[in-house]
Design a protein around this motif. Structure first.
Motif, PDB file in Angstrom:
ATOM      1  N   PRO A   9      29.977  51.841  47.311  1.00  0.00           N
ATOM      2  CA  PRO A   9      28.536  51.827  46.958  1.00  0.00           C
ATOM      3  C   PRO A   9      28.184  50.699  45.996  1.00  0.00           C
ATOM      4  O   PRO A   9      27.084  50.135  46.086  1.00  0.00           O
ATOM      5  N   ILE A  10      29.095  50.385  45.082  1.00  0.00           N
ATOM      6  CA  ILE A  10      28.827  49.278  44.151  1.00  0.00           C
ATOM      7  C   ILE A  10      28.745  47.960  44.911  1.00  0.00           C
ATOM      8  O   ILE A  10      27.870  47.120  44.647  1.00  0.00           O
ATOM      9  N   ALA A  11      29.653  47.769  45.860  1.00  0.00           N
ATOM     10  CA  ALA A  11      29.642  46.538  46.650  1.00  0.00           C
ATOM     11  C   ALA A  11      28.355  46.424  47.454  1.00  0.00           C
ATOM     12  O   ALA A  11      27.739  45.351  47.516  1.00  0.00           O
ATOM     13  N   TYR A  12      27.936  47.526  48.066  1.00  0.00           N
ATOM     14  CA  TYR A  12      26.703  47.500  48.853  1.00  0.00           C
ATOM     15  C   TYR A  12      25.482  47.230  47.962  1.00  0.00           C
ATOM     16  O   TYR A  12      24.560  46.510  48.351  1.00  0.00           O
ATOM     17  N   ALA A  13      25.492  47.825  46.769  1.00  0.00           N
ATOM     18  CA  ALA A  13      24.368  47.612  45.855  1.00  0.00           C
ATOM     19  C   ALA A  13      24.296  46.150  45.406  1.00  0.00           C
ATOM     20  O   ALA A  13      23.212  45.554  45.374  1.00  0.00           O
ATOM     21  N   LEU A  14      25.442  45.575  45.064  1.00  0.00           N
ATOM     22  CA  LEU A  14      25.459  44.171  44.655  1.00  0.00           C
ATOM     23  C   LEU A  14      25.057  43.252  45.799  1.00  0.00           C
ATOM     24  O   LEU A  14      24.317  42.276  45.598  1.00  0.00           O
ATOM     25  N   ALA A  15      25.536  43.567  47.001  1.00  0.00           N
ATOM     26  CA  ALA A  15      25.149  42.757  48.164  1.00  0.00           C
ATOM     27  C   ALA A  15      23.644  42.829  48.395  1.00  0.00           C
ATOM     28  O   ALA A  15      23.002  41.818  48.703  1.00  0.00           O
ATOM     29  N   GLY A  16      23.074  44.030  48.232  1.00  0.00           N
ATOM     30  CA  GLY A  16      21.624  44.160  48.390  1.00  0.00           C
ATOM     31  C   GLY A  16      20.855  43.369  47.342  1.00  0.00           C
ATOM     32  O   GLY A  16      19.827  42.748  47.645  1.00  0.00           O
ATOM     33  N   ILE A  17      21.346  43.375  46.093  1.00  0.00           N
ATOM     34  CA  ILE A  17      20.691  42.603  45.032  1.00  0.00           C
ATOM     35  C   ILE A  17      20.768  41.115  45.331  1.00  0.00           C
ATOM     36  O   ILE A  17      19.790  40.372  45.171  1.00  0.00           O
ATOM     37  N   PHE A  18      21.933  40.663  45.774  1.00  0.00           N
ATOM     38  CA  PHE A  18      22.100  39.244  46.097  1.00  0.00           C
ATOM     39  C   PHE A  18      21.154  38.830  47.218  1.00  0.00           C
ATOM     40  O   PHE A  18      20.520  37.767  47.156  1.00  0.00           O
ATOM     41  N   ILE A  19      21.078  39.654  48.253  1.00  0.00           N
ATOM     42  CA  ILE A  19      20.204  39.319  49.382  1.00  0.00           C
ATOM     43  C   ILE A  19      18.735  39.313  48.951  1.00  0.00           C
ATOM     44  O   ILE A  19      17.952  38.445  49.362  1.00  0.00           O
ATOM     45  N   PHE A  20      18.368  40.268  48.080  1.00  0.00           N
ATOM     46  CA  PHE A  20      16.981  40.297  47.589  1.00  0.00           C
ATOM     47  C   PHE A  20      16.663  39.041  46.783  1.00  0.00           C
ATOM     48  O   PHE A  20      15.607  38.424  46.970  1.00  0.00           O
ATOM     49  N   LEU A  21      17.558  38.677  45.868  1.00  0.00           N
ATOM     50  CA  LEU A  21      17.324  37.489  45.046  1.00  0.00           C
ATOM     51  C   LEU A  21      17.277  36.224  45.899  1.00  0.00           C
ATOM     52  O   LEU A  21      16.452  35.329  45.657  1.00  0.00           O
ATOM     53  N   ALA A  22      18.152  36.127  46.894  1.00  0.00           N
ATOM     54  CA  ALA A  22      18.141  34.962  47.776  1.00  0.00           C
ATOM     55  C   ALA A  22      16.835  34.887  48.557  1.00  0.00           C
ATOM     56  O   ALA A  22      16.222  33.811  48.677  1.00  0.00           O
ATOM     57  N   SER A  23      16.396  36.022  49.086  1.00  0.00           N
ATOM     58  CA  SER A  23      15.145  36.044  49.856  1.00  0.00           C
ATOM     59  C   SER A  23      13.953  35.677  48.981  1.00  0.00           C
ATOM     60  O   SER A  23      13.070  34.904  49.393  1.00  0.00           O
ATOM     61  N   TRP A  24      13.927  36.221  47.756  1.00  0.00           N
ATOM     62  CA  TRP A  24      12.818  35.917  46.853  1.00  0.00           C
ATOM     63  C   TRP A  24      12.813  34.442  46.476  1.00  0.00           C
ATOM     64  O   TRP A  24      11.749  33.816  46.414  1.00  0.00           O
ATOM     65  N   SER A  25      13.983  33.868  46.241  1.00  0.00           N
ATOM     66  CA  SER A  25      14.059  32.451  45.878  1.00  0.00           C
ATOM     67  C   SER A  25      13.555  31.570  47.022  1.00  0.00           C
ATOM     68  O   SER A  25      12.829  30.597  46.795  1.00  0.00           O
ATOM     69  N   ILE A  26      13.925  31.921  48.241  1.00  0.00           N
ATOM     70  CA  ILE A  26      13.478  31.140  49.394  1.00  0.00           C
ATOM     71  C   ILE A  26      11.964  31.239  49.559  1.00  0.00           C
ATOM     72  O   ILE A  26      11.270  30.232  49.774  1.00  0.00           O
ATOM     73  N   ILE A  27      11.441  32.458  49.451  1.00  0.00           N
ATOM     74  CA  ILE A  27       9.986  32.642  49.575  1.00  0.00           C
ATOM     75  C   ILE A  27       9.248  31.894  48.470  1.00  0.00           C
ATOM     76  O   ILE A  27       8.215  31.247  48.703  1.00  0.00           O
ATOM     77  N   TYR A  28       9.786  31.974  47.250  1.00  0.00           N
ATOM     78  CA  TYR A  28       9.126  31.312  46.125  1.00  0.00           C
ATOM     79  C   TYR A  28       9.080  29.797  46.328  1.00  0.00           C
ATOM     80  O   TYR A  28       8.028  29.165  46.153  1.00  0.00           O
ATOM     81  N   HIS A  29      10.210  29.199  46.688  1.00  0.00           N
ATOM     82  CA  HIS A  29      10.230  27.748  46.894  1.00  0.00           C
ATOM     83  C   HIS A  29       9.331  27.340  48.061  1.00  0.00           C
ATOM     84  O   HIS A  29       8.706  26.274  48.014  1.00  0.00           O
ATOM     85  N   TYR A  30       9.268  28.180  49.081  1.00  0.00           N
ATOM     86  CA  TYR A  30       8.456  27.837  50.248  1.00  0.00           C
ATOM     87  C   TYR A  30       6.981  27.728  49.880  1.00  0.00           C
ATOM     88  O   TYR A  30       6.277  26.823  50.356  1.00  0.00           O
ATOM     89  N   PHE A  31       6.508  28.625  49.024  1.00  0.00           N
ATOM     90  CA  PHE A  31       5.088  28.623  48.670  1.00  0.00           C
ATOM     91  C   PHE A  31       4.793  27.854  47.388  1.00  0.00           C
ATOM     92  O   PHE A  31       3.700  27.282  47.247  1.00  0.00           O
ATOM     93  N   ALA A  32       5.714  27.836  46.429  1.00  0.00           N
ATOM     94  CA  ALA A  32       5.427  27.251  45.115  1.00  0.00           C
ATOM     95  C   ALA A  32       5.655  25.745  45.078  1.00  0.00           C
ATOM     96  O   ALA A  32       4.916  25.024  44.385  1.00  0.00           O
TER      97      ALA A  32
END
Length: 199
Positions: free
Chosen positions: A86-109
Motif C-alpha cells: 500500500p505504501i508503494a501504491y500510495a507513493l506511485a499515485g503521488i508521483f503520478i499526480f505531481l507529474a500530471s500537475w506539472s505537465i498541465i501547469y507548464h502547458y498553460f502557464a
C-alpha cells in the motif's frame, strides 16, 4: 547748442519674465486609474521551445522517479513484505499526480510568460492561477547575466537574469529566450543603462 538725449537703461522686466518661464514647477497631480492600462505594453512571448523543454524535463524526471520507486519495492535488492505494497501504491499515485500537475501547469502557464523592453524599463509578466507583473527601471540595473544549463543548451535557450543596484540576488529573470535574442537583449540593456545614467 542742442543737448544729446541720455540713453535709457534696458528694461529688466523681460529678463525676469524669461527667468520665471524657465523655472520648472513640480506638480504631483492625482491620476485617474481608469485611464491606466497594461494592455498598451506590447509583450513578447517566450520561445515555443521553452514549454516543450519543461514538459519533456518533467516527464523524464518523474519517469525516473517512478522507475526508482518500482525497483525499491520490487524486492530485487532486499526483501519487501506485502504490508509495504500500500505504501508503494500510495507513493506511485503521488508521483503520478505531481507529474500530471506539472505537465498541465507548464502547458498553460509557460505561454503566459511574456516580456517587453522599453527605453527606460524592462517588464515581465507571468502566472496562470496567480498573475504577476514585475517592472525594473533600466537606470537601476546594476548588471545582467545569461544562464544556460545543459538542457537549455540542448534547446538553444538562455535565461536573462536582471540584478538591480544594491541587491545581492537578481530582481527577476526572463527564461525561455532564444540564445541569440538573449545576447542582443543583454547588450541592449547594458548600452541603454549607460545612456540613461548620462541623462
Amino acid at each position: 547748442m542742442s543737448q544729446e538725449p541720455t540713453p535709457s537703461l534696458p528694461d529688466q522686466h523681460p529678463i525676469e519674465s524669461d527667468t520665471m518661464l524657465n523655472e520648472q514647477v513640480f506638480t504631483n497631480e492625482p491620476v485617474n486609474p481608469g485611464i491606466l492600462s497594461v494592455d498598451s505594453l506590447n509583450f513578447t512571448m517566450l520561445s515555443p521551445k521553452y514549454r516543450r523543454m519543461n514538459i519533456v524535463t518533467t516527464v523524464l524526471f518523474w519517469g525516473v522517479a517512478l522507475i526508482i520507486l518500482g525497483l525499491v519495492f520490487s524486492g530485487l535488492f532486499f526483501e519487501i513484505s506485502d504490508k509495504h505494497n500500500p505504501i508503494a501504491y500510495a507513493l506511485a499515485g503521488i508521483f503520478i499526480f505531481l507529474a500530471s500537475w506539472s505537465i498541465i501547469y507548464h502547458y498553460f502557464a509557460d505561454p503566459l510568460k511574456q516580456y517587453v523592453v522599453r527605453e527606460h524599463d524592462i517588464n515581465f509578466q507571468s502566472g496562470w492561477l496567480f498573475k504577476s507583473l514585475v517592472s525594473q527601471p533600466i537606470l537601476r540595473i546594476q548588471h545582467v547575466e545569461l544562464k544556460r544549463g545543459p538542457i537549455e543548451r540542448k534547446y538553444n535557450l538562455a535565461t536573462l537574469q536582471v540584478f538591480s543596484a544594491g541587491g545581492a540576488s537578481y530582481t527577476f529573470n526572463i527564461p525561455g529566450l532564444e540564445h541569440e535574442d538573449a545576447i542582443k537583449l543583454r547588450q541592449f540593456v547594458l548600452n541603454h543603462k549607460d545612456l540613461a545614467a548620462d541623462e
